[in-house]
Design an enzyme around this catalytic site. Sequence first.
Site, PDB file in Angstrom:
ATOM      1  N   MET A   1       0.844  -1.192   0.000  1.00 31.49           N
ATOM      2  CA  MET A   1       0.000   0.000   0.000  1.00 31.49           C
ATOM      3  C   MET A   1       0.864   1.221   0.000  1.00 31.49           C
ATOM      4  O   MET A   1       1.867   1.282   0.679  1.00 31.49           O
ATOM      5  CB  MET A   1      -0.799   0.016   1.268  1.00 31.49           C
ATOM      6  CG  MET A   1      -1.692   1.188   1.366  1.00 31.49           C
ATOM      7  SD  MET A   1      -3.298   0.724   0.895  1.00 31.49           S
ATOM      8  CE  MET A   1      -3.401  -0.866   1.635  1.00 31.49           C
ATOM      9  N   CYS A   2       0.445   2.219  -0.716  1.00 38.31           N
ATOM     10  CA  CYS A   2       1.230   3.427  -0.768  1.00 38.31           C
ATOM     11  C   CYS A   2       0.293   4.612  -0.662  1.00 38.31           C
ATOM     12  O   CYS A   2      -0.907   4.494  -0.838  1.00 38.31           O
ATOM     13  CB  CYS A   2       1.983   3.516  -2.087  1.00 38.31           C
ATOM     14  SG  CYS A   2       2.965   2.054  -2.435  1.00 38.31           S
TER      15      CYS A   2
END
Length: 592
Positions: A1-2
């Site tokens: 996840m970013c």
Amino acid sequence: MCGICCVVSLSSSQCTLHNHVYERLRHRGPDHSQDITREVSDPEYACLFSAHVLHMRGSPTPQPLQDDDGNLLLWNGEVFGGLTVQLEENDTKVILDHLSMCKSPSDVLSILGQVKGPWAIIYYQKEEHCIWFGRDFFGRRSLLLSWGSDQSSFTLTSVSSRSLGVGSSNCLEVPAVGVYRMDLKSWSKTNNLKVEVYPWGYLDSDFSWEGLPGSISFVKTDSGLVLSPRVPPMNMSITGVEPKSCQSGQTSTDNLKELLKRPGQQETVRCLIDVLGEAIRRRVEHLPDRSNPNGAQVAVLFSGGIDSMILAVLADRYVPLDQPIDLLNVAFKLQESKMNQGSGKKGRKKEHDDVAAKLRPRFDVPDRITGRDGLQELASLSPSRKWNFVEINVTQEELRDKRAENICHLVHPLDTVLDDSIGCAMWFAARGTGFVSEGAGERQHRSTAKVVLTGIGADEQLAGYSRHRVRFKSSGLQGLVEELAMELGRISSRNLGRDDRIIADHGKEARFPYLDEDVVSFLNTLPVWEKADLSLPRGFGEKLLLRLTAVELGLGPSAVLPKRAMQFGSRIAKLENSREKASEKCTRLSSS
Ligand SMILES: *[C@@H]1O[C@H](CO)[C@@H](O)[C@H](O)[C@H]1NC(C)=O
Ligand SMILES: *[C@@H]1O[C@H](CO)[C@@H](O)[C@H](O)[C@H]1NC(C)=O
Ligand SMILES: *[C@@H]1O[C@H](CO)[C@@H](O)[C@H](O)[C@H]1NC(C)=O
């Protein structure tokens, strides 16, 4: 996840990112942060790309990632299939390599259409002066569009902040109805930002773009190009229903075992186990090394209900046996006064109830009780696994603080009472800070797992909600199957963007096995009457296929637990004003 973000503006002085948003983005991607700005003079515009990476696979890949031609990629996603990504490869790199070679919009669509897995993307094509953006078919990753009051700058971002601007009218979730192409050249020339929408195949993309400022318009592409979804439409057939030789009123696991003996039933159940197991395998394998060698890498949002039990049983097959699995169980403290608010009982009975209430631990909410029972079942099915049942007890004070500090920004731009309760419950659960029982005592526990499995999608696909019964009663199987198809279509705007923002705030990644493309494809081919039989009682007929699966997997009493929504199971709804409606605007989100 970013955390990914892009600000576009006609003047470079306005091309800035608010600190508050920057910090929220960093929570999502604590491992590496980088900003790149582009100032272009002909046509005149400026872009700021800000990327914050949570490292999940391959070697860490800093973003924004550039290719030799100056194209830029911000990728918040996981490729679980469709495109080949070798074990040691960066999926970000693989996606950019493919996109770099694209010559036309149809090339871009064909790449994005192939990916199986959750994603949100921002892709800048230098030569064309355009920005592509969008979310996967189900909308499993968040992406917001917001704009300033002067409308000369727009921001695409994973997460925003309530404190910018007034109300929520200057921010919306990018609808997961397709991918979008923003033409910076024509914007610079005309002052009108035109965004072309390339819809997902058979989805209804007639989204109403309410609340947009006048200087931005979304138009469906007239090229006729679409993205092909990786899942077929839902099977709407309601003919050929096979009667279940099950007497109503019999709702035990033994009755489920009887049903499993019907011709073809076990094959269907085994297919579901295979496809769901595979989805879970892809989501729990090959994770980066643990920071704490004794800590878990995988956690399950765990109520002890059937959806989370099945996730835990299947995760147990693929997580190495020497690693613990964290079962995250959240409970909100009942207030003294609320506990005593009986139904006006008088005299000895009331006294007796009061004493009982005082003795009962105040965190023993329904999900805590079913959670403990679920733990027993898991421990007997897989005794050599270390199961950390993490009891997350939340007081009203802490709830108030964290809502004001974090949660109200993460839920934004959603704003109902339901968004508030689920957002809060999920935020504390995913944080994973609580206690694990040890002998007679308990010890502090902080979950180290970066992957958090959640059961979302099971109720929507297998008719788990009470509204499904209402619909079935009023309009039969036809009504039910229409309801299910509609709900799967809107799950991104109801739940997934919000859930992603909430869970990612802890530097963790939400993974949704029930929404894996192959799982949905399998379920979508089945006729509705294979998934549920709402003529059978509650705790049995809804999600019937999943209950049969649970029995096949060796589960016991948890297979016949009725659905309890998180806001009730964790008792957060009780903590707050119990007279308000779930769909009302939540005043606590805006006043905090
Ligand atoms: C991953 O990406 C980074 C940055 O682009 C690169 O340096 C590294 O070699 C890549 N690793 C692999 C295995 O491709
Ligand atoms: C948390 O709540 C449980 C009740 O479910 C209780 O047994 C436990 O002692 C509580 N722990 C703390 C530290 O509050
Ligand atoms: C829908 O289900 C029926 C009944 O099992 C089956 O005959 C039919 O082939 C299915 N249709 C699709 C499109 O999968």
